[in-house]
Design a protein around this motif. Structure first.
Motif, PDB file in Angstrom:
ATOM      1  N   ARG A 214       0.844  -1.190   0.000  1.00 17.38           N
ATOM      2  CA  ARG A 214       0.000   0.000   0.000  1.00 17.38           C
ATOM      3  C   ARG A 214       0.883   1.244   0.000  1.00 17.38           C
ATOM      4  O   ARG A 214       2.101   1.159   0.081  1.00 17.38           O
ATOM      5  N   HIS A 215       0.218   2.407  -0.065  1.00 11.78           N
ATOM      6  CA  HIS A 215       0.906   3.695  -0.012  1.00 11.78           C
ATOM      7  C   HIS A 215       2.035   3.761  -1.035  1.00 11.78           C
ATOM      8  O   HIS A 215       3.194   4.056  -0.709  1.00 11.78           O
ATOM      9  N   GLU A 216       1.697   3.504  -2.292  1.00  2.87           N
ATOM     10  CA  GLU A 216       2.705   3.500  -3.347  1.00  2.87           C
ATOM     11  C   GLU A 216       3.250   4.906  -3.574  1.00  2.87           C
ATOM     12  O   GLU A 216       2.531   5.896  -3.542  1.00  2.87           O
ATOM     13  N   VAL A 221       6.188   2.074  -6.206  1.00  2.00           N
ATOM     14  CA  VAL A 221       6.785   1.147  -5.248  1.00  2.00           C
ATOM     15  C   VAL A 221       6.054   1.259  -3.907  1.00  2.00           C
ATOM     16  O   VAL A 221       5.926   2.358  -3.355  1.00  2.00           O
ATOM     17  N   PRO A 222       5.570   0.142  -3.357  1.00  2.00           N
ATOM     18  CA  PRO A 222       4.838   0.194  -2.074  1.00  2.00           C
ATOM     19  C   PRO A 222       5.711   0.679  -0.928  1.00  2.00           C
ATOM     20  O   PRO A 222       6.853   0.243  -0.773  1.00  2.00           O
ATOM     21  N   ARG A 223       5.128   1.551  -0.117  1.00  8.63           N
ATOM     22  CA  ARG A 223       5.811   2.031   1.074  1.00  8.63           C
ATOM     23  C   ARG A 223       5.305   1.341   2.341  1.00  8.63           C
ATOM     24  O   ARG A 223       5.882   1.520   3.408  1.00  8.63           O
ATOM     25  N   THR A 224       4.244   0.558   2.185  1.00 11.20           N
ATOM     26  CA  THR A 224       3.708  -0.240   3.292  1.00 11.20           C
ATOM     27  C   THR A 224       3.594  -1.690   2.848  1.00 11.20           C
ATOM     28  O   THR A 224       3.106  -1.970   1.750  1.00 11.20           O
ATOM     29  N   LYS A 228       0.589  -3.131   8.292  1.00  9.54           N
ATOM     30  CA  LYS A 228       1.136  -2.887   9.630  1.00  9.54           C
ATOM     31  C   LYS A 228       2.536  -2.303   9.668  1.00  9.54           C
ATOM     32  O   LYS A 228       2.931  -1.704  10.675  1.00  9.54           O
ATOM     33  N   HIS A 229       3.320  -2.501   8.615  1.00 13.88           N
ATOM     34  CA  HIS A 229       4.733  -2.143   8.664  1.00 13.88           C
ATOM     35  C   HIS A 229       5.160  -1.434   7.383  1.00 13.88           C
ATOM     36  O   HIS A 229       4.599  -1.657   6.316  1.00 13.88           O
ATOM     37  N   MET A 230       6.204  -0.621   7.505  1.00 16.60           N
ATOM     38  CA  MET A 230       6.776   0.013   6.328  1.00 16.60           C
ATOM     39  C   MET A 230       7.745  -0.925   5.617  1.00 16.60           C
ATOM     40  O   MET A 230       8.411  -1.755   6.239  1.00 16.60           O
ATOM     41  N   THR A 231       7.823  -0.750   4.324  1.00 17.81           N
ATOM     42  CA  THR A 231       8.897  -1.363   3.557  1.00 17.81           C
ATOM     43  C   THR A 231      10.171  -0.544   3.749  1.00 17.81           C
ATOM     44  O   THR A 231      10.146   0.576   4.280  1.00 17.81           O
TER      45      THR A 231
END
Length: 275
Positions: A214-216, A221-224, A228-231
């Motif tokens: 999520r939060h691309e 590129v996904p930031r979540t 629950k966690h960030m990449t």
């Protein structure tokens, strides 16, 4: 203040028990550990120690790092890898204040502070649990501390800001969180001398999560990772937005490819920083 990273791993740690993946093999071969998350902050002026989160690996962490036992403690949320080491205080210390968020969590019908009181009632003669409202500063070990709400569903989760009132040094810890942190919380976390940011996996493994990423970012590129966690990519984007002077990525899982798992700025246990 001296900041020691006692535990830099996720809920299973690295090496993970029973795992023979390339990352776990490399960790064993190189003698590297990422135990369950915990951070030790030492105030040299008062010679007092503040512990952020109580890892189940408490005993081995303190023996390995050779740091003083905590004079006060902080708990960010009630997941076992951040709380269940609290029982180690039994017979080791006496009169240790524990600071925890005061907000009642709809998922549990009690606050983090309430959960600690009920789960660790046998420690009531050794600890005092202090419920702290989000964003409101309080003093611990001569340092100014604030709980900062983040997003770690289904539970309420919190990051932590710790500032030295004498030197203005600032440590920001995102806590376990997705990239979807509110603007108010971002403002509180901003401009740290050291940022410890949750970066459980690289974005490339989001395809293996049941709900993906999520939060691309602008590049897609996904930031979540999941919810629950960030990449890694999300944590680095957040660090840039927060204007962090230095960033270490923590809460690392063994799902990083071996060739990436120990590259900068991914932290390992035992790192220490003077702020």
């Amino acid at each position: 203040m001296r900041v020691t990273l006692l535990g830099t791993g996720d809920t299973t740690g690295t090496p993970t028990v029973g795992c023979d993946c390339g990352t776990c093999r490399t960790a064993r071969d190189r003698g590297i550990s990422r135990s369950r998350f915990s951070v030790h902050v030492y105030n040299e002026r008062l010679e007092e120690s503040l512990l952020i989160d109580f890892s189940p690996d408490f005993r081995s962490q303190f023996l390995a790092a050779d740091v003083p036992l905590p004079d006060e403690g902080i708990v960010t949320h009630i997941h076992f890898d951040h709380l269940d080491g609290l029982g180690n205080l039994y017979r080791l210390v006496d009169g240790v204040p524990i600071h925890a968020p005061a907000e009642v969590d709809p998922a549990t019908d009690e606050s983090v502070a309430d959960t600690i009181r009920s789960k660790y009632d046998y420690l009531e003669d050794r600890i005092g649990v202090h419920a702290r409202p989000a964003f409101e500063p309080f003093e611990a070990c001569g340092l100014t501390v604030r709980f900062v709400p983040v997003t770690h569903p289904p539970l309420l989760g919190y990051g932590v800001v710790i500032e030295d009132p004498e030197t203005d040094a600032k440590l920001s810890i995102t806590g376990d969180t997705s990239y979807g942190i509110s603007e108010e919380s971002r403002e509180a976390l901003s401009d740290p001398d050291l940022l410890l940011a949750d970066a459980i996996v690289p974005a490339s493994v989001c395809e293996y999560h049941p709900i993906g990423g999520r939060h691309e970012g602008p590049n897609g590129v996904p930031r979540t990772f999941g919810s629950k966690h960030m990449t890694r990519e999300g944590a680095l984007a957040l660090a840039e937005e927060l204007n962090a002077a230095r960033t270490r990525l923590v809460h690392i899982a063994h799902y990083y490819p071996a060739e990436e798992a120990f590259a900068e700025p991914l932290a390992v246990d035992g790192e220490a920083y003077e702020l």
